[in-house]
Design an enzyme around this catalytic site. Structure first.
Site, PDB file in Angstrom:
ATOM      1  N   ASP A 390      62.162 -50.237   1.816  1.00 35.35           N
ATOM      2  CA  ASP A 390      63.565 -50.314   1.404  1.00 35.35           C
ATOM      3  C   ASP A 390      64.091 -51.756   1.516  1.00 35.35           C
ATOM      4  OD1 ASP A 390      66.184 -49.782   0.858  1.00 35.35           O
ATOM      5  OD2 ASP A 390      66.476 -48.307   2.464  1.00 35.35           O
ATOM      6  N   GLY A 432      67.083 -49.695  -8.046  1.00 37.02           N
ATOM      7  CA  GLY A 432      67.028 -49.902  -9.496  1.00 37.02           C
ATOM      8  C   GLY A 432      67.234 -51.340  -9.933  1.00 37.02           C
ATOM      9  N   ASP A 453      72.250 -44.548  -3.394  1.00 39.84           N
ATOM     10  CA  ASP A 453      72.065 -43.310  -2.630  1.00 39.84           C
ATOM     11  C   ASP A 453      72.824 -42.134  -3.228  1.00 39.84           C
ATOM     12  OD1 ASP A 453      70.770 -45.088  -1.047  1.00 39.84           O
ATOM     13  OD2 ASP A 453      71.712 -44.439   0.821  1.00 39.84           O
TER      14      ASP A 453
HETATM   15  C1  GAL Z   1      69.212 -46.849   2.117  1.00 41.46           C
HETATM   16  C2  GAL Z   1      68.308 -45.938   1.290  1.00 41.46           C
HETATM   17  C3  GAL Z   1      68.415 -44.549   1.867  1.00 41.46           C
HETATM   18  C4  GAL Z   1      67.988 -44.569   3.314  1.00 41.46           C
HETATM   19  C5  GAL Z   1      68.777 -45.609   4.113  1.00 41.46           C
HETATM   20  C6  GAL Z   1      68.244 -45.801   5.515  1.00 41.46           C
HETATM   21  O1  GAL Z   1      69.115 -48.145   1.619  1.00 41.46           O
HETATM   22  O2  GAL Z   1      68.702 -45.978  -0.051  1.00 41.46           O
HETATM   23  O3  GAL Z   1      67.637 -43.640   1.098  1.00 41.46           O
HETATM   24  O4  GAL Z   1      66.618 -44.843   3.376  1.00 41.46           O
HETATM   25  O5  GAL Z   1      68.759 -46.862   3.457  1.00 41.46           O
HETATM   26  O6  GAL Z   1      68.930 -46.777   6.243  1.00 41.46           O
END
Ligand code: GAL
Length: 651
Positions: A390, A432, A453
Site C-alpha cells: 500500500d 488507481g 477506499d
Molecule cells: C488504505 C487502504 C486500505 C487499508 C488501509 C490500512 O490506504 O486503501 O484498504 O489497507 O490503508 O491502513
C-alpha cells in the site's frame, strides 16, 4: 431496532431554557445505525470527524454530523405535523464542500436548501408533514462529488399533534435469500490453479453436498498429495507445464466429477483471489485471535467449500522496531506469525499480509522502505502467500507522480518477491494513480486497486463498481483490477461493527457486479457473525462461477438507459453472464423504498443488446433456475438498486 417511547423531555442547545414538548421526537433518538453516510461515521452532537457541530462560525450543541451522500428514511405513519431543523456545511474541513439538503415525503421533494457551501449560514427548515406516511432526510453531493461534504443537521425533530408515537427509524428491509440449498455433490471453485514450479503448493478442494460426502482425487502429478482430512492437496509444485487431475464427489444424492488443471507455466492467480481481509471489519484493531477466528469461520461456515481461500491480515500487525539486523517483526498482538500461518495452512487455507513501500503504512506502522528484500524473505519464512503493498507514506519518497516514480516501488518489491522462493500473490494498492490498470501487469502485480477506499454506502459501492469500464480491457488471468473489498455482513473498520448499511438489493448488486467484473473477492466482515443472508450472498456457486471463470474477462457495460445498466461478461464455455442493474436516476426521491415492496422497473433485454442473432436460453444465476428459451428479447423486473443476474446460453 431501537424503539422510541412517547415521553421525551429534552433541553437542546439551541433551545436552552425551553422544555421540549412530549409531542416532539428528535431524530437523534432514533436508531441512527441505519443512517447512510457517504464517508466516515455519523455522530450525534458531533461532526462526522467528531468535532463540535459548527456552521459559519456558530457552534451548536445538538444535532447530527453526517457526510454526503447521506440518507435516512423515517416512518412517520401519517400522524406527524411538521419537521424542523437547521442545516449547513460544517466548518471543520480545510477544503470547502458543497451539498444540498432535502426533506422528502412520500416520494415528493418537500423542501430543498438549494446548493450550500462551507461558510453559508445554517438554513432553517420548517416543513409540514401532514398526511405524510414516510419522510426522508437527504444530503446530496450538490452535483459535484462527495469530497469534503461534511454536513450537519441541527436539532432535527418531528412534531406530532399528540404525544410522539412509537416510530421506527427505518422501514423494515426484507433480507430475502435467493441461493437454493444444494444437496447434490458439487465441485466448486476455479477449474485452473496457478503455481510456480518447485514451490510449496497448497490447494483446498472446494466441494459441497449433503454429508456424508466422499471426495477422491486422481491423477495428481508426483510431488503432490491429497489429504482427505482437510480436503487439501499439498507438496511441491511440478516442473513447468499443465497438469490435469480429476476430483470425484459422491453422496446419497449422486456422484459428480470435475477436471482441474494445475498450471506451473502461467504464474499465480489465474482466477481472481477469493478470501477475507481484516480491514473492513477490524481496521487497526486486528489481532491474532481475530485472524485465527476468521480462518476457523471460513471453514466452519462452509465458505471454504465454495472456494474461499485467503485469510489476509491488513494494516496493524507490525512492530514499531526492527531487529538489530533490520528484520521486520510483528507487534504484541501477533505473538507468532509462523505459528499463525501454519495454522491457516493446516486448514487448507492461505495467509496474506500487508505492508507499504514507504517508511510507514497508512496506519502509521513500520513500512518496508529500504528493507524490501529482508521483508520479502521474512514473509516467505513465515509462509505468507499474499502481500498487499500500500503506497501510503511513499508519497514522501517519490519525487513526483510521474509514471516511472509511481512504478518504481512496485517494481522493486516484485524483484524482491521473486527472490523469496515462495508463491506470493502480489496486490498493488495505490488507489488507481497513473491509471495503474494500464501498467499493473508490467510491474508484476497480480491485482491492483483501481480506486480509493470503499465504505458500506450505496454511493461508495455503486460509485466505484459502475465506474470500472475504464479498466475492463486490462483484466486477464493472473492480472486483475481490484475495486476494493466487500462491504456485506458485519463491517466497521474496528473495533466496533455494524450491519452493512447497503440494503439487501444493494448487497445483491455489490456481489453480482464484483462477480461480473472478475474482481478479487475479499470478504470484509466478521465471519464469526455471518447471518443466513450474508452467507447466501457469498455461497452461490453459480454466481461465484461467473467470477472464477477461467477465460478471465471483465464485464463491460453494453447498455445504459433510464437508470438501467446492462453489463456483460463472456465466459469460457461460450455462454455469457449478464447483469441487469436498476441504479435509479439522479432524482433523490428514487433513493428510498417508499413502499413495502421495493420499487422495481420493468426492463426488456434485447438480443441486439447482447449481440445475439439466434435463439437463446436464459438462466437466473441467483435463483439457479432456467427461465426458458427466447428469440428477440426477454423481459425482467429489476428491484430499485437491485439486479437480475443471468447466464445466457446460445444454441
Ligand atoms: C488504505 C487502504 C486500505 C487499508 C488501509 C490500512 O490506504 O486503501 O484498504 O489497507 O490503508 O491502513
Amino acid at each position: 431496532m431501537k424503539i422510541i417511547t412517547g415521553l421525551i423531555i429534552i433541553v437542546s442547545g439551541a433551545m436552552i431554557g425551553c422544555t421540549v414538548s412530549k409531542n416532539v421526537l428528535f431524530v437523534d433518538q432514533l436508531d441512527l445505525t441505519q443512517m447512510e453516510s457517504g464517508w466516515g461515521e455519523n455522530h450525534i452532537n458531533k461532526s462526522v470527524d467528531g468535532n463540535p457541530l459548527k456552521i459559519a462560525g456558530k457552534t451548536y450543541e445538538r444535532g447530527i454530523g453526517t457526510h454526503a451522500v447521506s440518507k435516512f428514511l423515517i416512518n412517520t405513519g401519517g400522524t406527524a405535523v411538521s419537521f424542523d431543523a437547521l442545516a449547513g456545511v460544517d466548518d471543520e474541513n480545510s477544503k470547502p464542500g458543497t451539498v444540498e439538503f432535502k426533506i422528502l415525503g412520500d416520494r415528493k421533494v418537500l423542501w430543498s436548501s438549494g446548493i450550500m457551501k462551507q461558510g453559508d449560514a445554517a438554513k432553517s427548515i420548517h416543513v409540514s408533514l401532514k398526511g405524510i406516511k414516510k419522510m426522508a432526510m437527504l444530503v446530496t453531493d450538490g452535483g459535484d462529488n462527495i469530497n469534503y461534504d461534511h454536513a450537519d443537521w441541527i436539532n432535527p425533530r418531528i412534531t406530532y399533534s399528540q404525544t410522539a408515537p412509537m416510530v421506527s427509524s427505518v422501514i423494515q428491509k426484507e433480507y430475502y435469500i435467493l441461493t437454493p440449498v444444494n444437496n447434490k455433490p458439487r465441485i466448486n471453485g476455479a477449474s485452473v490453479v496457478g503455481a510456480n514450479p518447485n514451490h510449496d503448493f497448497i490447494f483446498r478442494v472446494p466441494v459441497t453436498g449433503k454429508p456424508p460426502l466422499k471426495v477422491s482425487v486422481k491423477g495428481l502429478p508426483s510431488g503432490l498429495l491429497y489429504d482427505s482430512g482437510n480436503r487439501s492437496i499439498s507438496g511441491k509444485a511440478p516442473a513447468k507445464g499443465a497438469y490435469e487431475f480429476l476430483v470425484t464427489a459422491e453422496n446419497a444424492e449422486g456422484s459428480v466429477s470435475k477436471k482441474i488443471t494445475i498450471r506451473t507455466d502461467k504464474g499465480l492467480s489465474l482466477t481472481p483471489p477469493l478470501g477475507w481481509n481484516s480491514w473492513n471489519c477490524w481496521g487497526l484493531s486486528v489481532d491474532q485471535k481475530k485472524v485465527k477466528a476468521a480462518a476457523d469461520a471460513m471453514v466452519s461456515s462452509g465458505l471454504a467449500d465454495h472456494g474461499w481461500t485467503y485469510i489476509n491480515i491488513d494494516d496493524g500487525w507490525e512492530a514499531s522496531e526492527r531487529t538489530m539486523e533490520g528484520e521486520l517483526l510483528a507487534n504484541e498482538k501477533f505473538p507468532d506469525m509462523k505459528v499463525l500461518t501454519n495454522y491457516v495452512h493446516s486448514l487448507g487455507l492461505k495467509s496474506g499480509i500487508y505492508s507499504s513501500p514507504g517508511p510507514q503504512t497508512c496506519g502509521g506502522f513500520q513500512g518496508s522502505y529500504q528493507n524490501e528484500l529482508s521483508d520479502a524473505r521474512t514473509w516467505a519464512k513465515w509462509g505468507i502467500d499474499y502481500v498487499k503493498y500500500d503506497w501510503c507514506s511513499y508519497g514522501q519518497i517519490a519525487i513526483d507522480q510521474s509514471l516511472p516514480e509511481l512504478k518504481k516501488p512496485y517494481e522493486l518489491m516484485r524483484k524482491m518477491l521473486d527472490q523469496a522462493d515462495r508463491d506470493i500473490v502480489y496486490s498493488l494498492c495505490q488507489y488507481g494513480m497513473g491509471k495503474v490498470w494500464e501498467w499493473g501487469a508490467e510491474v508484476g502485480g497480480n491485482l491492483w486497486r483501481t480506486t480509493g477506499d470503499i465504505t458500506d454506502s450505496w454511493n461508495s459501492m455503486a460509485g466505484i463498481g459502475f465506474a470500472q469500464s475504464k479498466s475492463s480491457a486490462f483484466a486477464k488471468p493472473g492480472n486483475w483490477n481490484d475495486p476494493d473489498m466487500l462491504v456485506v455482513g458485519q463491517v466497521g473498520w474496528g473495533p466496533s461493527l455494524h450491519p452493512s448499511k447497503l440494503t439487501p438489493d444493494e448487497q445483491y448488486t455489490h456481489i453480482s457486479l464484483w462477480a461480473l467484473l472478475a474482481s478479487p473477492l475479499l470478504i470484509g466482515c466478521d465471519m464469526t457473525q455471518m447471518d443466513a443472508f450474508t452467507l447466501n450472498l457469498l455461497t452461490n456457486d453459480e454466481v461465484l462461477e461467473i467470477n472464477q471463470d477461467a477465460l478471465g474477462k471483465q464485464a463491460g457495460l453494453i447498455s445504459e438507459k433510464d437508470g438501467i445498466q446492462i453489463w456483460m461478461k463472456p465466459l469460457s464455455d461460450g455462454t455469457m453472464a449478464v447483469g441487469v442493474f436498476n441504479i435509479g436516476t439522479a432524482d433523490g426521491t428514487e433513493s428510498f423504498n417508499w413502499d413495502d415492496q421495493p420499487n422495481a422497473k420493468k426492463v426488456t433485454v434485447t438480443a441486439e443488446e447482447l449481440a445475439l442473432k439466434t435463439k437463446f436460453k436464459v438462466r437466473d444465476a441467483w435463483r439457479q433456475t432456467d427461465l426458458g428459451e427466447f428469440t428477440g428479447s426477454f423481459e425482467t423486473n429489476v428491484p430499485f438498486h437491485g439486479v437480475m443476474l443471468y447466464r445466457i446460453i446460445t444454441q
